[in-house]
Design an enzyme around this catalytic site. Structure first.
Site, PDB file in Angstrom:
ATOM      1  N   SER A  56      98.423 -27.258  61.645  1.00 13.05           N
ATOM      2  CA  SER A  56      99.090 -27.962  60.553  1.00 13.05           C
ATOM      3  C   SER A  56     100.580 -27.688  60.588  1.00 13.05           C
ATOM      4  O   SER A  56     101.055 -26.798  61.290  1.00 13.05           O
ATOM      5  CB  SER A  56      98.505 -27.538  59.205  1.00 13.05           C
ATOM      6  OG  SER A  56      99.247 -26.447  58.695  1.00 13.05           O
ATOM      7  N   LYS A  57     101.305 -28.445  59.779  1.00  8.82           N
ATOM      8  CA  LYS A  57     102.766 -28.357  59.729  1.00  8.82           C
ATOM      9  C   LYS A  57     103.238 -26.982  59.322  1.00  8.82           C
ATOM     10  O   LYS A  57     104.377 -26.617  59.599  1.00  8.82           O
ATOM     11  CB  LYS A  57     103.297 -29.368  58.718  1.00  8.82           C
ATOM     12  CG  LYS A  57     103.581 -30.698  59.339  1.00  8.82           C
ATOM     13  CD  LYS A  57     104.495 -31.498  58.447  1.00  8.82           C
ATOM     14  CE  LYS A  57     104.920 -32.746  59.200  1.00  8.82           C
ATOM     15  NZ  LYS A  57     105.096 -33.888  58.448  1.00  8.82           N
ATOM     16  N   ARG A  58     102.334 -26.250  58.636  1.00  9.03           N
ATOM     17  CA  ARG A  58     102.717 -24.950  58.095  1.00  9.03           C
ATOM     18  C   ARG A  58     103.353 -24.053  59.164  1.00  9.03           C
ATOM     19  O   ARG A  58     104.268 -23.298  58.872  1.00  9.03           O
ATOM     20  CB  ARG A  58     101.445 -24.365  57.467  1.00  9.03           C
ATOM     21  CG  ARG A  58     101.138 -22.925  57.629  1.00  9.03           C
ATOM     22  CD  ARG A  58      99.698 -22.659  57.230  1.00  9.03           C
ATOM     23  NE  ARG A  58      98.789 -23.087  58.309  1.00  9.03           N
ATOM     24  CZ  ARG A  58      97.569 -23.522  58.128  1.00  9.03           C
ATOM     25  NH1 ARG A  58      97.072 -23.632  56.936  1.00  9.03           N
ATOM     26  NH2 ARG A  58      96.818 -23.866  59.158  1.00  9.03           N
TER      27      ARG A  58
END
Ligand code: GLU
Length: 484
Positions: A251-253
């Site tokens: 994910s973008k995290r």
């Protein structure tokens, strides 16, 4: 045997690296077998649809070098290749199913959630729909289809176990008790993902479906529809999930996940392609670095693994560093220009000679972003850069003689020097030798004076790039104590 593969994105934003892998594998399968690679836009989920995403995805694919033979912008026999332009085709097949007693209307008024969105994690099994005890008649259903009432049309499941033969995951059985009648046409008149996908794969002659594992759980619906409509059964190859280094869904995290973000961050497409190719596949042995051409030669679906792939950003960076070192200068120039066009940097993008020089003196860069980071300051106004306090103290203030003292001497000598690399180089050597100073004792004060920091290309390159006038102006500014 030549296969016909496809990539069928639902446009919601830029191309995700997972989507890029799907596109790449389908492209490689087609190229490898002398088959055809098709691009279709699946835009039937109007709630999630983002129109601008269509050109964005096409641009992302082109940048990666994944070219399609048929589809959007490459019209073939089976177009149009946007599902929103094919609604009558889907309605025709829905009608056929209704007439065969295999579909019925149900009273949903709101648009149905589109099954293209894979079920949330853990939400396995039936979605909680209960088939009515009394099914609507064929006439009622046809009337609903023709617009008498807003209604969704559901497929009547035959109540039997379905087995999918998958090239990667083997035989996957979805028992009857985990199925339920599912929507094929929503009350907004758009087909669901499952229906449109199956119809198009048939009409477009797709013979192999290669896509993310998250779609494996959907496949029973598609298999039942194919059977009910008398369609062919394609080959399936579902691809393992892509995880971050902690084993969580990517994910973008923890960084970029879209192809476009990597492009903007200064990655080379060949490095990204090579890296993405290895997310779930390998050619066997130790080999890792491959060009697109080599990937086409080496790719084979039987080396796609079942276990989750790891998205190792360090490895990608290493791939990019290598790709940058191996690429020829013309190629780098094209990519560097592309990078500059997407980013605001002080480096002027119009002067090819200058850009080539920057590429040469920055050899070993990890991403193109390293170049403005190291050299951007040279293109700013002479009063428009800040001095790093630590660098000033360490390089200019401390030591015996101090950097300031050395710099003052340097200033005097530089003024009369021929401003060319060989002349500057031999002057630096002589200057060091005459005063028994190490190279760093001379180069670093100049560097801090003209860039405000201790990082820049080799000092001779830095000075040549900057030019005499700017160099002297910057040194003067520094000597005047304007370093805070
Ligand atoms: N439109 C689907 C997606 O968003 C395609 C899935 C498939 O390849 O069947 O990826």
């Amino acid at each position: 045997n030549p296969v016909k593969t496809r990539f069928a994105p639902s446009p919601t934003g830029h191309l995700h690296v997972g989507g890029a892998r799907t596109a790449l594998y389908n492209y490689l399968l087609a190229r490898k077998t002398g088959g055809t690679f098709l691009l279709r836009i699946e835009d039937t989920d109007r709630g999630r649809h983002v129109e601008e995403a269509v050109p964005m995805i096409l641009a992302d694919l082109k940048w990666l070098g994944i070219e399609w033979d048929e589809g959007i912008e490459a019209p073939g026999q089976a177009g149009p290749y946007r599902q929103s332009q094919r609604l009558p085709i889907y309605t025709g097949y829905v009608r056929q199913l209704i007439e065969a007693g295999l579909a019925y209307c149900s009273a949903e008024v709101a648009a149905e959630p589109d099954a293209a969105v894979p079920a949330a994690e853990g939400a396995k099994g039936p979605m909680g729909f209960r088939r009515p005890a009394q099914l609507p008649t064929k006439e009622q259903t046809l009337a609903a289809l023709d617009g008498a009432a807003p209604a969704a049309i559901r497929f009547l499941c035959p109540g039997k176990d379905v087995t999918i033969h998958d090239e990667v995951f083997g035989d996957v059985c979805i028992p009857a008790d985990q199925q339920e009648d599912f929507v094929i046409l929503k009350s907004d008149g758009f087909p669901t993902y499952n229906l449109a996908n199956v119809v198009d794969d048939e009409l477009m002659g797709v013979t192999m479906i290669c896509r993310g594992q998250e779609f494996l759980g959907q496949s029973w619906r598609q298999a039942l529809l194919r059977e009910a409509l008398g369609f062919r059964t394609p080959l399936y190859a579902h691809l393992p999930l892509i995880m971050d280094m902690q084993g969580r869904k990517l994910s973008k995290r923890d960084g970029d996940v879209d192809v476009h973000s990597f492009r903007k961050a200064g990655y080379l497409p060949e490095a990204l392609v090579n890296f993405i190719a290895l997310l779930g596949w390998n050619p066997g042995g130790e080999r890792e670095r491959m060009s697109m051409k080599e990937l086409v030669e080496l790719f084979s679906p039987d080396r796609i693994g079942k276990s989750n792939a790891k998205f190792d950003r360090e490895k990608l960076l290493a791939f990019n560093t290598d790709a940058g070192a191996c690429a020829d200068e013309d190629r780098l120039l094209v990519c560097f220009r592309d990078y500059l066009s997407l980013n605001e940097t002080p480096i002027p993008g119009g002067d090819a000679g200058l850009l080539r020089r920057l590429l040469r003196i920055n050899k070993g860069f990890r991403t193109f972003a390293d170049i403005p980071a190291r050299c951007g300051v040279l293109f700013k106004a002479d009063t428009d850069y800040a001095f790093d306090e630590k660098a000033v103290v360490k390089v200019l203030v401390k030591g015996e003689p101090t950097g300031y003292a050395v710099l003052a001497e340097i200033r005097g000598e530089l003024a009369g020097l021929a401003w060319e690399a060989p002349a500057i180089e031999s002057w630096v050597e002589k200057f060091c030798a005459a005063r028994s100073l190490g190279m760093g004792k001379v180069a670093q004060p100049i560097r801090v004076a003209v860039t405000g920091n201790t990082v820049s290309p080799a000092i001779v390159d830095t000075l040549v790039l900057l030019g005499r006038e700017k160099t002297l102006a910057r040194i003067d500014r520094c000597l005047a104590g304007k370093t805070v």
